[in-house]
Structures are given as C-alpha cells and as structure tokens.
Design an enzyme around this catalytic site. Structure first.
Site, PDB file in Angstrom:
ATOM      1  N   SER A   1     -12.930  -2.575   0.868  1.00 42.92           N
ATOM      2  CA  SER A   1     -13.203  -1.936   2.170  1.00 42.92           C
ATOM      3  C   SER A   1     -14.696  -1.668   2.255  1.00 42.92           C
ATOM      4  O   SER A   1     -15.285  -1.142   1.315  1.00 42.92           O
ATOM      5  CB  SER A   1     -12.481  -0.587   2.266  1.00 42.92           C
ATOM      6  OG  SER A   1     -11.115  -0.748   2.083  1.00 42.92           O
TER       7      SER A   1
ATOM      8  N   ARG B 101       0.859  -1.189   0.000  1.00 46.72           N
ATOM      9  CA  ARG B 101       0.000   0.000   0.000  1.00 46.72           C
ATOM     10  C   ARG B 101       0.890   1.232   0.000  1.00 46.72           C
ATOM     11  O   ARG B 101       1.319   1.714   1.025  1.00 46.72           O
ATOM     12  CB  ARG B 101      -0.875  -0.015   1.243  1.00 46.72           C
ATOM     13  CG  ARG B 101      -1.766   1.222   1.399  1.00 46.72           C
ATOM     14  CD  ARG B 101      -2.662   1.069   2.623  1.00 46.72           C
ATOM     15  NE  ARG B 101      -3.516   2.224   2.841  1.00 46.72           N
ATOM     16  CZ  ARG B 101      -3.179   3.258   3.613  1.00 46.72           C
ATOM     17  NH1 ARG B 101      -1.998   3.293   4.230  1.00 46.72           N
ATOM     18  NH2 ARG B 101      -4.014   4.272   3.787  1.00 46.72           N
TER      19      ARG B 101
ATOM     20  N   LYS C 283      -4.030   6.126   8.587  1.00 50.23           N
ATOM     21  CA  LYS C 283      -4.840   6.575   7.450  1.00 50.23           C
ATOM     22  C   LYS C 283      -5.447   7.925   7.832  1.00 50.23           C
ATOM     23  O   LYS C 283      -6.250   8.006   8.763  1.00 50.23           O
ATOM     24  CB  LYS C 283      -5.937   5.535   7.176  1.00 50.23           C
ATOM     25  CG  LYS C 283      -6.824   5.798   5.966  1.00 50.23           C
ATOM     26  CD  LYS C 283      -7.802   4.620   5.762  1.00 50.23           C
ATOM     27  CE  LYS C 283      -8.883   4.932   4.746  1.00 50.23           C
ATOM     28  NZ  LYS C 283      -8.443   5.031   3.360  1.00 50.23           N
TER      29      LYS C 283
END
Ligand SMILES: C=C1C=NC(C(F)(F)F)=NC1=N
Ligand SMILES: [Mg+2]
Length: 222
Positions: free
Chosen positions: A117, A45, A146
């Site tokens: 998600s 990621r 995040k």
C-alpha cells in the site's frame, strides 16, 4: 515486459478482497460466486471486528485458497506473512505499518507476489526499491471497509503516480463500485480492488459482472 509483471498487470483488473468480517454468509460461497462473476485476483484479508485468528483463520484461508486453486485465480494473503508461507500462498499484501517489503521479499522469495500500500511518491519509491510487484493506491473514494483509512485521494493519486513515471502495476482501492470504476482505469490504474461492492452485495455474481464491465469499459478508453 517481464513475464511476472504482465501476469500481475492482468490479474489486478478486478481484485476482490475479503475476510469473514466482510461476509453475512459463508465466505466460501461468496468467493465462488465472485469468481463466477469474473474476479481476476483474490486477497484473504482477515481483519477488523470479529476477525478469526489461529487455527480458525488458517482453516478459512485454506478453504478459500482451494476455491481459488480450482479456478486458477491467484491467492494473496494480507498482512500475515507467516500464514502466507505456511499455506504456500501466491503472494502477500502489506501496508506501511507492516513488516518492511525488503524483509518480506527476503522471506518469501523472488517468485511470490508482493503488493504494498502506498500513499505518497516517497512510500512508492521505497516499496519499488524493496522489491514490490504492485502498489495499492487509495483510498480513491470514501470507504466503509477500513476504519483507519488515510484521507480520500481521488483518482488524482493514480494520475500523479503515472505522471511521475511509475510503470509498476497499480491498483486503486477504496469505495470503488461499478459506477466509479471506469474513472479509476481511465486515470491509469491497471485494475480496481473492492471489498464491500462485492461481498456486501445481494447478488455477488452480478456485482462482479458489473464491475468487470465497468473496468473493461474504462481501460478501453485509456
Ligand atoms: C490496505 C490495502 C490496500 N491495497 C490493497 C490492494 F488492493 F491489494 F492493493 N490491499 C489492501 N489490503
Ligand atoms: Mg496491513
């Protein structure tokens, strides 16, 4: 149960997610140590402050993919479907703001893993209809990884999804550590995903070992 689904359920147990912004030292070494500590799945990621792009990003992706290949750990790419297809990753993870899962599934085919998600029952139902193989639920606890995270859900969201009747593999994400991972499993998740609990640890291998112990103590109590 389908072969693919049971493979994914097993792989979701300890799901390490990382990119260069999450690392204070060489990401390849961190991944090698996390694998030694027992992670079962890896997601590349590359996002946030200082994230790589273009050839640099692809170079890091293929180096991390090689480490996973040698350890027989599936390699998932977050967001970047083009990159995933270019390097023949084992799958992709997409959020609600990314390309629709139905389009992603068409592009990468039936064998690859597609994670989505989800924050609500409706988002989950659409993802399942679109061909998702697993759902990432969270943030379960407050997260520092995040900056645009949704509101904190607690383990209630996992129980809610199981009580609703979802049997799809579920992984919790957001602020999970070795002290709260068992609760995520007891709520009905198939695994936990972590970024900073491993990548930010002084001793990466030990952090993964302790998370693995917590996950297996949690699922034993289910
Ligand atoms: C935003 C995310 C939410 N969940 C997951 C996973 F744990 F893989 F399901 N990965 C992400 N990148
Ligand atoms: Mg995304």
């Amino acid at each position: 149960m389908q072969e693919k689904t049971s493979a994914i359920k097993d792989a979701l147990k300890l799901y390490f997610i990382m990119g260069s912004p999450n690392c204070h030292r060489d990401p390849v070494n961190i991944l090698e140590e996390a694998i030694r500590g027992g992670i079962s799945l890896f997601q590349f990621r590359e996002k946030g402050q200082g994230a790589l792009s273009g050839t640099q990003k692809k170079k890091l992706a293929t180096a991390l993919q090689q480490v996973c290949k040698e350890a027989n750990i599936p390699f998932i790419v977050n967001d970047d479907i083009d990159l995933a297809m270019e390097i023949d990753a084992d799958g992709v993870h997409i959020g609600q703001e990314d390309e629709a899962a139905s389009i992603v599934r068409k592009r990468i085919g039936a064998d690859k893993w597609v994670g989505v998600s989800a924050h609500t029952i409706e988002e989950a139902e659409r993802a399942i209809k679109d061909g998702a193989d697993y759902l990432g639920l969270g943030p379960i606890y407050p997260t520092s990884s995040k900056d645009d995270a949704e509101s904190v859900k607690g383990t209630a969201i996992i129980r809610q999804f199981r009580e609703h009747g979802f049997s799809i593999p579920l992984v919790g994400i957001g602020g999970i550590t070795s002290t709260n991972a068992a609760a995520v499993m007891e709520a009905g998740a198939d695994g936990v995903s972590v970024i900073s609990a491993i990548s930010g640890s002084e001793d990466v291998e030990d952090a993964a070992i302790r998370l693995n112990q917590a996950v297996h103590s949690g699922c034993a109590n289910q």
